[in-house]
Design a protein around this motif. Structure first.
Motif, PDB file in Angstrom:
ATOM      1  N   GLY A 148      30.019  34.183  27.757  1.00  0.00           N
ATOM      2  CA  GLY A 148      29.304  35.450  27.885  1.00  0.00           C
ATOM      3  C   GLY A 148      29.393  36.278  26.617  1.00  0.00           C
ATOM      4  N   ILE A 149      29.762  35.646  25.512  1.00  0.00           N
ATOM      5  CA  ILE A 149      29.825  36.350  24.237  1.00  0.00           C
ATOM      6  C   ILE A 149      28.700  35.796  23.357  1.00  0.00           C
ATOM      7  CG2 ILE A 149      31.703  34.810  23.448  1.00  0.00           C
ATOM      8  CD1 ILE A 149      32.723  37.215  21.793  1.00  0.00           C
ATOM      9  N   TRP A 150      27.653  36.621  23.162  1.00  0.00           N
ATOM     10  CA  TRP A 150      26.381  36.158  22.598  1.00  0.00           C
ATOM     11  C   TRP A 150      25.939  36.991  21.402  1.00  0.00           C
ATOM     12  CZ3 TRP A 150      23.401  37.220  27.777  1.00  0.00           C
ATOM     13  CH2 TRP A 150      23.855  36.363  28.789  1.00  0.00           C
ATOM     14  N   ASP A 151      25.052  36.401  20.625  1.00  0.00           N
ATOM     15  CA  ASP A 151      24.105  37.126  19.784  1.00  0.00           C
ATOM     16  C   ASP A 151      22.734  36.887  20.404  1.00  0.00           C
ATOM     17  OD1 ASP A 151      25.964  38.023  18.015  1.00  0.00           O
ATOM     18  OD2 ASP A 151      25.506  36.596  16.426  1.00  0.00           O
ATOM     19  N   TRP A 152      21.997  37.956  20.662  1.00  0.00           N
ATOM     20  CA  TRP A 152      20.677  37.828  21.289  1.00  0.00           C
ATOM     21  C   TRP A 152      19.640  38.234  20.248  1.00  0.00           C
ATOM     22  CZ3 TRP A 152      20.145  39.057  27.132  1.00  0.00           C
ATOM     23  CH2 TRP A 152      18.905  38.611  27.614  1.00  0.00           C
ATOM     24  N   VAL A 153      18.824  37.286  19.848  1.00  0.00           N
ATOM     25  CA  VAL A 153      17.880  37.529  18.756  1.00  0.00           C
ATOM     26  C   VAL A 153      16.441  37.452  19.257  1.00  0.00           C
ATOM     27  CG1 VAL A 153      19.494  36.639  17.038  1.00  0.00           C
ATOM     28  CG2 VAL A 153      17.832  35.084  18.050  1.00  0.00           C
ATOM     29  N   ASN A 154      15.524  37.970  18.475  1.00  0.00           N
ATOM     30  CA  ASN A 154      14.099  37.922  18.801  1.00  0.00           C
ATOM     31  C   ASN A 154      13.581  36.495  18.772  1.00  0.00           C
ATOM     32  OD1 ASN A 154      13.659  40.731  19.150  1.00  0.00           O
ATOM     33  ND2 ASN A 154      13.654  41.010  16.929  1.00  0.00           N
ATOM     34  N   GLN A 155      12.363  36.307  19.319  1.00  0.00           N
ATOM     35  CA  GLN A 155      11.814  34.965  19.433  1.00  0.00           C
ATOM     36  C   GLN A 155      11.642  34.283  18.076  1.00  0.00           C
ATOM     37  OE1 GLN A 155       8.265  36.475  21.480  1.00  0.00           O
ATOM     38  NE2 GLN A 155       7.030  35.456  19.930  1.00  0.00           N
ATOM     39  N   ASN A 156      11.413  35.054  17.020  1.00  0.00           N
ATOM     40  CA  ASN A 156      11.293  34.493  15.681  1.00  0.00           C
ATOM     41  C   ASN A 156      12.537  34.742  14.844  1.00  0.00           C
ATOM     42  OD1 ASN A 156       8.595  33.627  16.137  1.00  0.00           O
ATOM     43  ND2 ASN A 156       7.880  35.730  15.806  1.00  0.00           N
ATOM     44  N   THR A 164      27.702  29.397  15.553  1.00  0.00           N
ATOM     45  CA  THR A 164      26.957  29.055  16.767  1.00  0.00           C
ATOM     46  C   THR A 164      27.550  27.825  17.432  1.00  0.00           C
ATOM     47  OG1 THR A 164      24.925  29.991  15.854  1.00  0.00           O
ATOM     48  CG2 THR A 164      24.693  28.491  17.721  1.00  0.00           C
ATOM     49  N   VAL A 165      27.982  27.977  18.672  1.00  0.00           N
ATOM     50  CA  VAL A 165      28.502  26.850  19.455  1.00  0.00           C
ATOM     51  C   VAL A 165      27.359  26.164  20.187  1.00  0.00           C
ATOM     52  CG1 VAL A 165      30.110  26.150  21.260  1.00  0.00           C
ATOM     53  CG2 VAL A 165      30.692  28.045  19.736  1.00  0.00           C
ATOM     54  N   LEU A 183      11.801  37.265  25.184  1.00  0.00           N
ATOM     55  CA  LEU A 183      13.257  37.348  25.343  1.00  0.00           C
ATOM     56  C   LEU A 183      13.981  36.636  24.207  1.00  0.00           C
ATOM     57  CD1 LEU A 183      13.764  36.880  29.197  1.00  0.00           C
ATOM     58  CD2 LEU A 183      14.194  38.944  27.862  1.00  0.00           C
ATOM     59  N   GLY A 184      13.271  35.768  23.501  1.00  0.00           N
ATOM     60  CA  GLY A 184      13.832  35.147  22.307  1.00  0.00           C
ATOM     61  C   GLY A 184      14.899  34.118  22.581  1.00  0.00           C
ATOM     62  N   GLN A 185      16.041  34.244  21.886  1.00  0.00           N
ATOM     63  CA  GLN A 185      17.100  33.243  21.950  1.00  0.00           C
ATOM     64  C   GLN A 185      18.471  33.903  22.054  1.00  0.00           C
ATOM     65  OE1 GLN A 185      16.493  29.951  18.897  1.00  0.00           O
ATOM     66  NE2 GLN A 185      15.221  31.571  18.028  1.00  0.00           N
ATOM     67  N   ILE A 186      19.366  33.162  22.668  1.00  0.00           N
ATOM     68  CA  ILE A 186      20.777  33.565  22.725  1.00  0.00           C
ATOM     69  C   ILE A 186      21.598  32.513  22.003  1.00  0.00           C
ATOM     70  CG2 ILE A 186      22.778  33.716  24.256  1.00  0.00           C
ATOM     71  CD1 ILE A 186      20.957  34.985  26.341  1.00  0.00           C
ATOM     72  N   ARG A 187      22.503  32.952  21.155  1.00  0.00           N
ATOM     73  CA  ARG A 187      23.456  32.003  20.577  1.00  0.00           C
ATOM     74  C   ARG A 187      24.850  32.326  21.082  1.00  0.00           C
ATOM     75  NH1 ARG A 187      26.186  32.762  15.181  1.00  0.00           N
ATOM     76  NH2 ARG A 187      26.230  35.002  14.792  1.00  0.00           N
ATOM     77  N   TYR A 188      25.543  31.289  21.493  1.00  0.00           N
ATOM     78  CA  TYR A 188      26.896  31.414  22.037  1.00  0.00           C
ATOM     79  C   TYR A 188      27.889  31.288  20.884  1.00  0.00           C
ATOM     80  CZ  TYR A 188      24.668  30.790  26.560  1.00  0.00           C
ATOM     81  OH  TYR A 188      23.875  30.948  27.667  1.00  0.00           O
TER      82      TYR A 188
END
Length: 334
Positions: A148-156, A164-165, A183-188
């Motif tokens: 539950g620890i993320w970076d949430w970025v835009n679709q581009n 990034t795991v 909603l873009g992308q989430i990196r764990y």
């Protein structure tokens, strides 16, 4: 002196008196608490037992194995009730931490700070992510990840590959396929891990949190133990539950009841269970150099089911199986 000034002086004197009384009461309460802690710890050391919410607590105390201390059976601290006693002649202190990672970490740190604790057993229920496991089974994982620890970025947006795991691209889940998803992308990403065995004030990146390996070895002795299969005479699981040691678990402040996300967690992290507290208890324990193990009963399929989530139906059974496993584990500990 006028009546108005006299009234103000009288009011101020009353407030000062109240503050003095309050301060005296607080001081007396703190002194009493510290004296009780001193007496309790003089009878230690203890193994800490931590559950999460009332059904797990009910299952544990329902076994009748916990024998409260005849002198100080409990101590209320910061709104939580710490219960002092024995299970199978092992000295234990039990607490129900509350739902979520903040509650879990706070209760664990409080237990370690205030009591003479030589190890922690965290137990309760969890969602099942692994198709080889079933509702009612017990998992005693070797590792936990905080997912539950993320970076949430835009679709581009650009994902930083250095930390990034795994990543989740919402566009992948569009129905019908194609197009963009805002909603873009989430990196764990990794946790920042501080430890008594590390350099002070310097964190190291850590994703997989390890439970105590010696205790995990002890847990392998439970793999053939008998577990409950039935809620009552008319409602039973289709097959006998089993206990499995050495899989992986995931934790986040999310109750997972979604088939797509369940599959994502399994394929990305190869985990068998999901819950909302275990990684926090493990990380806090390991940070303090305290042995820890987690025992979770699988109560539902985390969204992989057809129809309603089974936690309300089979949660109590999973909690009882987890409690039974804890009792057997305590028996095996030297």
């Amino acid at each position: 002196m006028g009546l108005e000034k006299f009234g103000k002086c009288l009011s101020m004197a009353a407030w000062m008196s109240l503050l003095v009384v309050y301060a005296y009461a607080e001081g007396s309460s703190r002194k009493w608490r510290n004296e009780v802690l001193k007496q309790v710890n003089s009878k230690g050391p203890y193994i800490g037992l931590i559950t999460v919410f009332p059904p797990e607590e009910t299952a544990f105390f329902g076994t009748g194995a916990f024998k409260p201390s005849p002198i100080h059976s409990s101590l209320d601290l910061s709104g939580r009730r710490f219960r002092i006693g024995k299970v199978h002649d092992k000295k234990v202190i039990y607490v129900r931490c509350g739902v979520g990672m903040v509650n879990a970490a706070a209760a664990t740190q409080q237990m370690v700070d205030l009591f003479e604790i030589v190890g922690i057993i965290h137990f309760g229920i969890a969602g099942n992510i692994n198709a080889s496991m079933s509702i009612g089974d017990i998992t005693i994982p070797k590792q936990f990840a905080h997912t539950g620890i993320w970076d949430w970025v835009n679709q581009n947006g650009t994902l930083d590959s250095n930390d990034t795991v795994a990543h989740l691209d919402f566009e992948t889940y569009n129905v019908p396929k194609g197009g963009h998803n805002i909603l873009g992308q989430i990196r764990y990403i990794h946790e920042e891990f501080f430890s008594v065995s590390g350099e002070p004030n310097i964190a190291r990146p850590l994703f997989w949190l390890e439970v105590n390996q010696e205790w995990l070895h002890v847990a392998t002795k439970l793999e053939r133990m008998e577990l409950e299969q039935c809620i009552n005479k008319s409602l039973c699981l289709p097959k006998k539950p089993k206990l499995v040691v050495g899989l992986r678990g995931t934790t986040a402040n999310i109750f997972v009841d979604n088939a797509a996300y369940r599959d994502f967690l399994f394929h990305s992290f190869h985990v068998a269970s999901t819950d909302m507290e275990s990684a926090a208890v493990v990380m806090t324990s390991v940070s303090n150099g305290i042995p820890v193990i987690v025992i979770r009963g699988l109560s539902d399929k985390a969204g992989g089911q057809s129809g309603q989530n089974a936690i309300k139906t089979f949660g109590p059974l999973a909690a009882r199986n987890a409690a039974k496993a804890v009792l057997q584990f305590l028996k095996q500990l030297n």
